[in-house]
Design an enzyme around this catalytic site. Structure first.
Site, PDB file in Angstrom:
ATOM      1  N   SER A   1      43.448  19.010  16.521  1.00  0.00           N
ATOM      2  CA  SER A   1      42.908  19.844  15.344  1.00  0.00           C
ATOM      3  C   SER A   1      42.243  18.909  14.487  1.00  0.00           C
ATOM      4  O   SER A   1      42.589  18.105  13.873  1.00  0.00           O
ATOM      5  CB  SER A   1      43.887  20.925  14.769  1.00  0.00           C
ATOM      6  OG  SER A   1      44.832  20.143  14.094  1.00  0.00           O
TER       7      SER A   1
ATOM      8  N   GLY B   1      36.763  22.015  14.841  1.00  0.00           N
ATOM      9  CA  GLY B   1      37.496  22.354  15.703  1.00  0.00           C
ATOM     10  C   GLY B   1      38.378  21.517  16.459  1.00  0.00           C
ATOM     11  O   GLY B   1      39.117  21.286  15.486  1.00  0.00           O
TER      12      GLY B   1
ATOM     13  N   GLY C   1      46.468  26.200  12.003  1.00  0.00           N
ATOM     14  CA  GLY C   1      46.979  25.470  13.097  1.00  0.00           C
ATOM     15  C   GLY C   1      48.007  25.856  13.855  1.00  0.00           C
ATOM     16  O   GLY C   1      47.892  25.587  14.979  1.00  0.00           O
ATOM     17  N   ASP C   2      48.879  26.779  13.424  1.00  0.00           N
ATOM     18  CA  ASP C   2      50.009  27.505  13.950  1.00  0.00           C
ATOM     19  C   ASP C   2      49.077  28.391  14.961  1.00  0.00           C
ATOM     20  O   ASP C   2      49.907  28.562  16.138  1.00  0.00           O
ATOM     21  CB  ASP C   2      51.016  28.162  13.221  1.00  0.00           C
ATOM     22  CG  ASP C   2      51.534  27.240  12.263  1.00  0.00           C
ATOM     23  OD1 ASP C   2      51.792  26.031  12.485  1.00  0.00           O
ATOM     24  OD2 ASP C   2      51.814  27.482  11.000  1.00  0.00           O
TER      25      ASP C   2
END
Length: 314
Positions: free
Chosen positions: A225, A230, A256-257
């Site tokens: 990530s 992106g 991010g999760d």
């Protein structure tokens, strides 16, 4: 038995403080304060539930303040696989700068977890796993647990035929990536990949080269990530750079999760490489528009996915 299980050994109640602007050293007046049951695996489970997939959230909670977790699991229809131990789950402070959209995290110490507590959580996890179950091991380890914890869990899970997705950092990630039995997918961010590589990765080419070395070790899916840039996706089918669309930001907490949840949802659907990248980025971008670990409806996520630009790198 759920086809997807997330494990959070160091969960947190995320208290988000909304500020007009964060100025170090200044006195601030908060615009609002909200609290959400969190921790990386919990956030992943919440996003998967919003997408409509059956999921179990497992791990360790403090019994003295488990209420917010009980509420969110019940509200989203997430199966409860947590073991509860005496004490309070930690609280993390997240200072949201409304002007920039950036969040400053202050992560407080977690529960004092013993080997016996880990044994109980591991037994509860393994009881919910069978061949084909996809297990997400996510987040930091509480004090008292060795860095090899995720490596050991990966070995035990894969012996049962589970498919392991790892989202960790620091010594826990390094130990898992140095083990004889490797996860099926990993999702470091740029900083975490730099820690593993042992050097700065200033450009996209350097990031891709390090990710390629990681995949060459025997990990089928590597996702890096890159925040607003992106993410890179590397599989046996090739590699791509997925670029997110311009997105209004309500909160970056848990983006991010959400990307990990999108990756899992895409793998469950057996999408092609471009489809994996689009769905993962759509989850992350959709989450940016919502506070907490929440996604927009499916049709909105599908529309975001269609606007993700996927650039082949091979």
């Amino acid at each position: 038995m759920s086809a997807i299980v997330t494990l959070t050994l160091n969960p947190a109640i995320d208290q988000t403080v909304l500020l007009d602007a964060l100025v170090p050293g200044a006195v601030h007046r908060a615009r609002a304060v909200t609290a959400h049951a969190g921790g990386k695996g919990v956030n992943v489970a919440c996003c998967l539930a919003d997408w409509g997939l059956p999921v179990t959230a497992a791990g360790i909670l403090g019994a003295d303040n488990a209420g917010p977790f009980d509420q969110v699991l019940a509200a989203k229809g997430i199966a409860d696989g947590f073991v509860r131990i005496p004490g309070e789950t930690r609280t993390n402070l997240k200072l949201l700068d409304q002007r920039s959209g950036e969040t400053t995290d202050i992560n407080l110490p977690g529960l004092a977890v013993t080997g016996a507590d880990l044994d109980a959580a591991r037994a509860a996890l393994l009881d919910r796993v069978e061949a084909g179950t996809r297990v997400v091991l996510a987040g930091s380890l509480p004090g008292g647990l060795p860095p090899e914890t995720y490596a050991d869990l990966t070995r035990r899970l894969k012996a049962r035929g589970a498919r392991v997705v790892l989202d960790a950092s620091g010594p826990a990630l390094a130990a898992a990536l140095a083990a004889d039995v490797l996860p099926d997918a990993v999702k470091p961010n740029r900083h975490e990949l730099e820690e593993w590589a042992g050097c700065p990765l200033p450009g996209l080419g350097a990031v891709r080269e390090a990710a390629s070395r990681l995949r060459a070790q025997g990990i089928p899916v590597v996702v890096v990530s890159l925040g607003a840039e992106g993410a890179l996706f590397l599989t046996e089918r090739g590699s791509v750079h997925a670029h997110p669309p311009a997105t209004p930001v309500t909160s970056t907490v848990g983006a991010g999760d959400a990307l990990v949840a999108g990756l899992v949802a895409a793998l469950e659907a057996d999408l092609d490489l471009a489809g994996i990248a689009r769905r993962a980025l759509a989850f992350a971008a959709g989450k940016l528009t919502r506070a907490g670990a929440n996604l927009p409806p499916r049709d909105a996520l599908d529309a975001i996915a269609r606007s993700v630009r996927v650039e082949p790198l091979d």
